[in-house]
Design an enzyme around this catalytic site. Sequence first.
Site, PDB file in Angstrom:
ATOM      1  N   ASN A  69     -13.130  51.609  93.599  1.00  0.00           N
ATOM      2  CA  ASN A  69     -13.588  52.391  94.755  1.00  0.00           C
ATOM      3  C   ASN A  69     -14.982  51.966  95.218  1.00  0.00           C
ATOM      4  O   ASN A  69     -15.524  52.556  96.145  1.00  0.00           O
ATOM      5  CB  ASN A  69     -13.544  53.895  94.456  1.00  0.00           C
ATOM      6  CG  ASN A  69     -14.517  54.299  93.383  1.00  0.00           C
ATOM      7  OD1 ASN A  69     -15.293  53.479  92.885  1.00  0.00           O
ATOM      8  ND2 ASN A  69     -14.508  55.573  93.017  1.00  0.00           N
ATOM      9  N   ASN A  72     -19.741  52.159  92.234  1.00  0.00           N
ATOM     10  CA  ASN A  72     -20.854  51.623  91.436  1.00  0.00           C
ATOM     11  C   ASN A  72     -20.672  50.121  91.227  1.00  0.00           C
ATOM     12  O   ASN A  72     -21.066  49.570  90.222  1.00  0.00           O
ATOM     13  CB  ASN A  72     -20.900  52.346  90.080  1.00  0.00           C
ATOM     14  CG  ASN A  72     -22.200  52.088  89.346  1.00  0.00           C
ATOM     15  OD1 ASN A  72     -23.267  52.022  89.945  1.00  0.00           O
ATOM     16  ND2 ASN A  72     -22.120  51.922  88.037  1.00  0.00           N
ATOM     17  N   SER A 165     -14.013  54.031  73.642  1.00  0.00           N
ATOM     18  CA  SER A 165     -15.429  53.933  73.297  1.00  0.00           C
ATOM     19  C   SER A 165     -15.654  54.359  71.857  1.00  0.00           C
ATOM     20  O   SER A 165     -14.967  55.252  71.347  1.00  0.00           O
ATOM     21  CB  SER A 165     -16.230  54.865  74.211  1.00  0.00           C
ATOM     22  OG  SER A 165     -17.551  55.013  73.737  1.00  0.00           O
ATOM     23  N   TYR A 189     -18.989  63.586  78.063  1.00  0.00           N
ATOM     24  CA  TYR A 189     -18.474  62.227  78.245  1.00  0.00           C
ATOM     25  C   TYR A 189     -17.587  61.840  77.058  1.00  0.00           C
ATOM     26  O   TYR A 189     -16.453  61.366  77.233  1.00  0.00           O
ATOM     27  CB  TYR A 189     -19.643  61.235  78.392  1.00  0.00           C
ATOM     28  CG  TYR A 189     -19.254  59.815  78.057  1.00  0.00           C
ATOM     29  CD1 TYR A 189     -18.412  59.098  78.897  1.00  0.00           C
ATOM     30  CD2 TYR A 189     -19.706  59.200  76.884  1.00  0.00           C
ATOM     31  CE1 TYR A 189     -18.032  57.800  78.570  1.00  0.00           C
ATOM     32  CE2 TYR A 189     -19.335  57.917  76.557  1.00  0.00           C
ATOM     33  CZ  TYR A 189     -18.493  57.217  77.399  1.00  0.00           C
ATOM     34  OH  TYR A 189     -18.112  55.946  77.072  1.00  0.00           O
ATOM     35  N   LYS A 193     -13.413  60.967  76.710  1.00  0.00           N
ATOM     36  CA  LYS A 193     -12.833  59.774  76.065  1.00  0.00           C
ATOM     37  C   LYS A 193     -11.862  60.181  74.952  1.00  0.00           C
ATOM     38  O   LYS A 193     -10.780  59.609  74.819  1.00  0.00           O
ATOM     39  CB  LYS A 193     -13.943  58.889  75.485  1.00  0.00           C
ATOM     40  CG  LYS A 193     -14.688  58.108  76.526  1.00  0.00           C
ATOM     41  CD  LYS A 193     -13.841  56.972  77.075  1.00  0.00           C
ATOM     42  CE  LYS A 193     -14.433  56.379  78.324  1.00  0.00           C
ATOM     43  NZ  LYS A 193     -13.544  55.446  79.016  1.00  0.00           N
TER      44      LYS A 193
HETATM   45  C1  UD1 Z   1     -24.789  55.187  74.969  1.00  0.00           C
HETATM   46  C2  UD1 Z   1     -24.086  56.486  74.845  1.00  0.00           C
HETATM   47  C3  UD1 Z   1     -22.670  56.184  74.509  1.00  0.00           C
HETATM   48  C4  UD1 Z   1     -22.061  55.386  75.625  1.00  0.00           C
HETATM   49  C5  UD1 Z   1     -22.871  54.113  75.837  1.00  0.00           C
HETATM   50  C6  UD1 Z   1     -22.427  53.409  77.079  1.00  0.00           C
HETATM   51  C7  UD1 Z   1     -25.757  58.139  74.187  1.00  0.00           C
HETATM   52  C8  UD1 Z   1     -26.193  59.069  73.121  1.00  0.00           C
HETATM   53  N1  UD1 Z   1     -24.742  57.343  73.864  1.00  0.00           N
HETATM   54  O1  UD1 Z   1     -24.677  54.482  73.731  1.00  0.00           O
HETATM   55  O2  UD1 Z   1     -21.939  57.375  74.322  1.00  0.00           O
HETATM   56  O3  UD1 Z   1     -20.752  55.066  75.301  1.00  0.00           O
HETATM   57  O4  UD1 Z   1     -24.235  54.411  76.012  1.00  0.00           O
HETATM   58  O5  UD1 Z   1     -22.838  52.093  77.099  1.00  0.00           O
HETATM   59  O6  UD1 Z   1     -26.296  58.114  75.260  1.00  0.00           O
HETATM   60  N2  UD1 Z   1     -32.781  52.952  73.527  1.00  0.00           N
HETATM   61  C9  UD1 Z   1     -34.153  52.897  73.611  1.00  0.00           C
HETATM   62  N3  UD1 Z   1     -34.714  52.886  74.863  1.00  0.00           N
HETATM   63  C10 UD1 Z   1     -33.990  52.906  76.022  1.00  0.00           C
HETATM   64  C11 UD1 Z   1     -32.588  52.952  75.926  1.00  0.00           C
HETATM   65  C12 UD1 Z   1     -32.008  52.986  74.661  1.00  0.00           C
HETATM   66  O7  UD1 Z   1     -34.845  52.885  72.592  1.00  0.00           O
HETATM   67  O8  UD1 Z   1     -34.574  52.898  77.115  1.00  0.00           O
HETATM   68  C13 UD1 Z   1     -32.140  52.927  72.204  1.00  0.00           C
HETATM   69  C14 UD1 Z   1     -31.283  54.127  71.902  1.00  0.00           C
HETATM   70  O9  UD1 Z   1     -32.026  55.161  71.344  1.00  0.00           O
HETATM   71  C15 UD1 Z   1     -30.252  53.529  70.932  1.00  0.00           C
HETATM   72  C16 UD1 Z   1     -30.127  52.074  71.403  1.00  0.00           C
HETATM   73  O10 UD1 Z   1     -31.293  51.810  72.158  1.00  0.00           O
HETATM   74  O11 UD1 Z   1     -30.755  53.520  69.629  1.00  0.00           O
HETATM   75  C17 UD1 Z   1     -28.911  51.836  72.255  1.00  0.00           C
HETATM   76  O12 UD1 Z   1     -28.903  52.765  73.327  1.00  0.00           O
HETATM   77  P1  UD1 Z   1     -27.895  52.651  74.549  1.00  0.00           P
HETATM   78  O13 UD1 Z   1     -27.908  51.268  75.086  1.00  0.00           O
HETATM   79  O14 UD1 Z   1     -28.179  53.758  75.502  1.00  0.00           O
HETATM   80  O15 UD1 Z   1     -26.474  52.843  73.879  1.00  0.00           O
HETATM   81  P2  UD1 Z   1     -25.936  54.041  72.947  1.00  0.00           P
HETATM   82  O16 UD1 Z   1     -26.873  55.162  72.848  1.00  0.00           O
HETATM   83  O17 UD1 Z   1     -25.504  53.431  71.660  1.00  0.00           O
END
Ligand code: UD1
Length: 386
Positions: A69, A72, A165, A189, A193
């Site tokens: 669609n 995004n 996921s 979310y 899933k």
């Molecule tokens: C997140 C979602 C997950 C989803 C996935 C999609 C949460 C709790 N989980 O996974 O359900 O399926 O995204 O791709 O949101 N981090 C930082 N700084 C940032 C961003 C992330 O330190 O700006 C850290 C987070 O704390 C984590 C790691 O990087 O430890 C990965 O984070 P992220 O990429 O958002 O993935 P998930 O949290 O594993």
Amino acid sequence: PPLCPRPVPPPAERPPPHAPPRPFPGRTGADSRGCRELRIGTRRRHPSAGSHTVVLLLEGGYDVVVVDNLNNASPRVEGRILELVGEEAGKRLDVRVMDLLDEPRLAALCAEKKFDSCIHFAGYKAVGESVEKPLAYYRNNIVSTLNVVECLQAHGCKSIIFSGSCTVYGNPKDVPIHEGSDLEAINPYGRTKLYQEEMFRDLCVSDDAWEVSLLRYFNPVAAHPSGRLGEDPKGIPNNLMPYVQQVAVGRRAELSVFGNDYPTPDGTGVRDYIHVMDLAEGHAAAVDKILAAGGKLGCVAYNLGTGNGTSVLEIVKAFSAACGKEIPYKFAPRRPGDATAVYATPSFAEQELGWKATRTLEDMCRDQWNWASNNPYGYEGKPEEN
Ligand code: UD1
């Protein structure tokens, strides 16, 4: 913004982007309909997993119908796919701009195409947003999946590969996680899933002609090695790698590392990052499997991960090495709902699909940076250039 000094060859001189086309069992023999793929363009699990998989399927000889669609996704992705696969294979791509919530149009498409199988990538995926707008998540993720399943079934297709996921494991008690680990949803979310998975399990119990592969993605990152396809999130990225990428190209000042007091070797969260090309190959392997199974697969879940846990600081270090500059970061409080360590045992997928992630963290950071430095503002270019 500062860009990587690495020279970028003009398109004609680019090396072949990846492995040569693989033969697909589903395309051999008399059946010439091929696999058609369906997806919706709203915040997908990894907004580019679909396009990378489409490239592999076209190269593998499939006819592919993409449903998106464009909520995004950029309309420019189609041109990039055609550029990568070439004119001949490009003729087998049919892109329809359509919302999966539009059940009458979807039914008409299924009637027209008589799909052999479907890869369903679509769905909203931002955890925080799902807490604020749960009904939007339930409607978009669950109703669209119901529409897809009912429309496929009504037109003779009982075969689907679903973008699941690792969120269905919640806060895992033990790592590495195997497919039999406890399932738990900890946010709306994640519940969408998990409920979709449950729906597929119920469906396969009710009708053993249905075949469903639930692909539980861990943390997809990186981009096509050509630098022509990649993740292009709108707004402030929620996920780590796109954020790091935007810091590297100068769009954001610094990364906030969410928590440095986790019980992990360096105190930061540990995840199983997987290259999107490995993920795409996992889909191709799942397509092979489901089309070769002859109606006998049932409902099977596969972890698509590498089996390696990598911390946030290890990502920062590897990305700095790839782009040749420091990534500024500061420590910030833990993000609510984050797990300490989430990584897979991918051995079941290897055993059953003959698939294994092969790309290293260095490969992931190199390809992410190649994409970022060639497309610092994603597909659309810098806003004022449009
Ligand atoms: C997140 C979602 C997950 C989803 C996935 C999609 C949460 C709790 N989980 O996974 O359900 O399926 O995204 O791709 O949101 N981090 C930082 N700084 C940032 C961003 C992330 O330190 O700006 C850290 C987070 O704390 C984590 C790691 O990087 O430890 C990965 O984070 P992220 O990429 O958002 O993935 P998930 O949290 O594993």
